[in-house]
Design an enzyme around this catalytic site. Structure first.
Site, PDB file in Angstrom:
ATOM      1  N   THR A 120       0.590   6.970  -9.800  1.00 32.13           N
ATOM      2  CA  THR A 120       0.507   7.871  -8.532  1.00 32.13           C
ATOM      3  C   THR A 120       0.464   9.476  -9.170  1.00 32.13           C
ATOM      4  OG1 THR A 120       1.415   6.099  -7.028  1.00 32.13           O
ATOM      5  CG2 THR A 120       1.292   8.479  -6.313  1.00 32.13           C
ATOM      6  N   HIS A 148      -2.981  10.427 -10.423  1.00 23.75           N
ATOM      7  CA  HIS A 148      -3.888  10.535  -9.527  1.00 23.75           C
ATOM      8  C   HIS A 148      -3.692  12.022  -8.806  1.00 23.75           C
ATOM      9  CE1 HIS A 148      -5.635   6.593  -8.811  1.00 23.75           C
ATOM     10  NE2 HIS A 148      -4.433   6.070  -8.552  1.00 23.75           N
ATOM     11  N   HIS A 207       8.414  11.056  -8.864  1.00 25.47           N
ATOM     12  CA  HIS A 207       9.173  10.287  -7.941  1.00 25.47           C
ATOM     13  C   HIS A 207      10.050   9.135  -8.754  1.00 25.47           C
ATOM     14  CE1 HIS A 207       5.421   8.037  -7.981  1.00 25.47           C
ATOM     15  NE2 HIS A 207       6.004   7.002  -8.041  1.00 25.47           N
ATOM     16  N   GLU A 208       9.800   8.899  -9.999  1.00 26.78           N
ATOM     17  CA  GLU A 208      10.958   7.943 -10.881  1.00 26.78           C
ATOM     18  C   GLU A 208      11.686   8.770 -11.576  1.00 26.78           C
ATOM     19  OE1 GLU A 208       7.081   4.867 -11.447  1.00 26.78           O
ATOM     20  OE2 GLU A 208       7.791   5.543 -13.313  1.00 26.78           O
ATOM     21  N   CYS A 263      12.403   5.433   8.457  1.00 27.53           N
ATOM     22  CA  CYS A 263      12.526   6.191   9.318  1.00 27.53           C
ATOM     23  C   CYS A 263      13.996   5.451  10.333  1.00 27.53           C
ATOM     24  CB  CYS A 263      11.522   6.031  10.772  1.00 27.53           C
ATOM     25  SG  CYS A 263      11.140   4.570  11.144  1.00 27.53           S
ATOM     26  N   CYS A 297      11.897  -1.444  10.451  1.00 25.93           N
ATOM     27  CA  CYS A 297      12.892  -1.140   9.880  1.00 25.93           C
ATOM     28  C   CYS A 297      14.198  -1.818  10.722  1.00 25.93           C
ATOM     29  CB  CYS A 297      13.192   0.200   9.991  1.00 25.93           C
ATOM     30  SG  CYS A 297      12.490   1.595   9.033  1.00 25.93           S
ATOM     31  N   CYS A 350       7.941   0.063   6.604  1.00 25.40           N
ATOM     32  CA  CYS A 350       8.287   1.133   7.564  1.00 25.40           C
ATOM     33  C   CYS A 350       6.895   1.879   8.086  1.00 25.40           C
ATOM     34  CB  CYS A 350       9.245   2.055   7.422  1.00 25.40           C
ATOM     35  SG  CYS A 350       9.274   3.628   8.480  1.00 25.40           S
ATOM     36  N   ARG A 375      -2.149  -2.156 -24.784  1.00 22.03           N
ATOM     37  CA  ARG A 375      -1.454  -2.438 -23.395  1.00 22.03           C
ATOM     38  C   ARG A 375      -1.270  -4.212 -23.634  1.00 22.03           C
ATOM     39  NH1 ARG A 375      -2.360   2.091 -18.778  1.00 22.03           N
ATOM     40  NH2 ARG A 375      -0.854   3.501 -19.438  1.00 22.03           N
ATOM     41  N   SER A 396      -2.291  -3.602  -6.386  1.00 13.98           N
ATOM     42  CA  SER A 396      -3.234  -2.582  -6.808  1.00 13.98           C
ATOM     43  C   SER A 396      -3.694  -1.987  -5.649  1.00 13.98           C
ATOM     44  CB  SER A 396      -4.505  -3.399  -7.531  1.00 13.98           C
ATOM     45  OG  SER A 396      -5.134  -4.272  -6.774  1.00 13.98           O
TER      46      SER A 396
END
Length: 342
Positions: free
Chosen positions: A40, A43, A63-64, A93, A99, A107, A200, A263
Site C-alpha cells: 500500500t 501505491h 502503517h507497519e 467506529c 463492530c 467495519c 521471491r 489481492s
C-alpha cells in the site's frame, strides 16, 4: 522529529522535520524502533489511480511498525510506559452493526493509519490505546513490525481448514511468502507457490513451499494437475490480483474447494462463474485486514512458538533517511520485507 512525508500529489516522498504528535486522552505516544514498507505504501509512493483517489498529501505515511511506549493519555489503563508494542492499523467506529457483532475487521467506517491518518514512517507515532498490541518480551523489533502484514496472511490461510490439504499460494509478495509459512505450520500437506519472480520464489521455498512454480516458464494448471493426480488443489490463496493468475486459481481449485482472495485488482475481472464457481460448488472468501484481535493472537503465537520463522523473508534494513532504497527494491521486487529504522 524526522519523518517520511508524502509531500505532494505525485511520485516520491521526502524526509522532513515535522512536529512530534500530541496525544489525546485515549492515545499513546510510541517511539518507533522499526517500520516496514507495505505494498500500500508503494501505491502511495508511486501515486497511482488508487492513491490519487484516496490520500491527501502532505502527510506522514506508513502503517507497519513496532516501538516503545513513551507517553500515555490520561484515560489509558491497558498500556504502560516502556511496553514494546505494535498496532492494529484499522481504526474502527465500534458502533456499526459489524463492530457490534464481533466483525470489527469489516467495519463500515474503517480508517487506516498512514492512509487516512498520520502514519509511522517517523520517529514517533500516536495511536489509540484500543489499537495497541503489546508484544511478548524479547521479540525483536523488526519481527514485531511485520506482525500486521503477517496477520493478513494468517487471516487468508486460516479462513478455512488447511490440515492435510493441498494449498496454492498465488503471488509471492511478502504477504504471499508469509502465507506459505503459515499454511505449512497449519498442517497443509502440500504448499505450491506461484510467481513470476525467481528471487521471491526462492524465499517462498525457504519459508516451506513444497513446490515453487515460475508461471512464465511452467503452466500453473498443468503443474497442479500433475501434483494432485488431476484433482486440483483444495485451497487457493490469491495474493496477486492479476486477471490471468486469478482465473487460473479458480480453474485449479478442486470441486468443493476454497478460494480466499486478499489481492486488490485495479480493475474489474471477468470469471467463468458458471463452470468455475457454481458447478464446482466452491467457497469464495474475500479477506480484509485481520480479525481483531483473534488474528493478532494467532500471529504472535505462531512466531513465539517458532512454528513460523519470518526472519528469512526480512531481507533488507535501512535507516529512515534511506527510505528511497527500500522503495526502489519493493518496486523492483528484489526483496522480501524491507524494514526502516528511524
Amino acid at each position: 522529529m524526522k519523518a517520511v512525508v508524502k509531500h505532494h500529489r505525485g511520485y516520491g516522498a521526502k524526509v522532513q522535520m515535522v512536529d512530534i504528535p500530541r496525544i489525546a486522552d485515549d492515545e499513546v505516544l510510541i517511539k518507533v524502533k522499526a517500520t516496514s514498507i507495505c505494498g500500500t505504501d508503494v501505491h502511495i509512493y508511486k501515486w497511482d489511480e488508487w492513491s490519487e483517489s484516496r490520500v491527501n498529501p502532505p502527510y506522514v505515511f506508513g502503517h507497519e511498525f513496532s516501538g516503545e511506549v513513551v507517553e500515555i493519555g490520561s484515560k489509558v489503563t491497558n498500556i504502560s510506559i516502556g511496553d514494546s508494542v505494535s498496532a492494529e492499523t484499522h481504526l474502527v467506529c465500534g458502533k456499526c452493526s459489524q463492530c457490534l457483532t464481533g466483525k470489527a475487521h469489516i467495519c463500515k467506517n474503517t480508517k487506516i493509519i498512514g492512509v487516512d491518518t498520520q502514519g509511522c514512517f517517523a520517529e514517533y507515532v500516536a495511536i489509540p490505546s484500543g489499537n495497541i498490541w503489546v508484544n511478548p518480551k524479547g521479540m525483536p523489533f523488526d519481527v514485531a513490525a511485520i506482525q500486521e502484514p503477517m496477520g493478513n496472511a494468517v487471516h487468508t490461510v486460516l479462513s478455512g481448514d488447511v490440515v492435510g490439504k493441498t494449498v496454492a499460494i498465488i503471488g509471492c509478495g511478502p504477504i504471499g511468502i508469509m502465507a506459505v509459512g503459515v499454511a505449512k505450520a497449519a498442517g497443509a500437506a502440500q504448499v505450491i507457490a506461484f510467481d513470476l519472480n525467481d528471487y521471491r520464489l526462492t524465499l517462498a521455498k525457504m519459508m516451506g513451499a513444497t513446490t515453487i512454480v515460475n508461471s512464465k516458464i511452467d503452466d500453473p494448471l498443468h503443474v497442479v494437475q500433475k501434483l494432485t493426480a488431476g484433482n486440483g488443489v483444495d485451497v487457493v490463496c490469491e495474493m496477486s490480483g492479476h486477471p490471468i493468475a486469478m482465473n487460473q486459481g479458480f480453474k485449479m481449485v478442486t470441486n468443493g474447494g476454497r478460494v480466499s482472495i486478499l489481492s486488490l485488482p485495479v480493475r474489474p475481472i471477468e470469471f467463468d462463474v458458471t463452470n468455475d464457481i457454481v458447478f464446482k460448488g466452491i467457497t469464495v472468501k474475500g479477506i480484509t485486514g485481520r480479525k481483531m484481535f483473534e488474528t493478532w493472537q494467532q500471529v504472535s503465537s505462531l512466531i513465539q512458538s517458532g512454528q513460523v520463522d519470518v526472519k528469512p523473508m526480512i531481507t533488507h534494513h535501512f535507516s529512515l533517511e534511506e527510505f528511497e532504497k527500500g522503495f526502489d527494491l519493493m518496486i523492483e521486487g528484489n526483496c522480501g520485507k524491507v524494514v526502516l529504522h528511524p
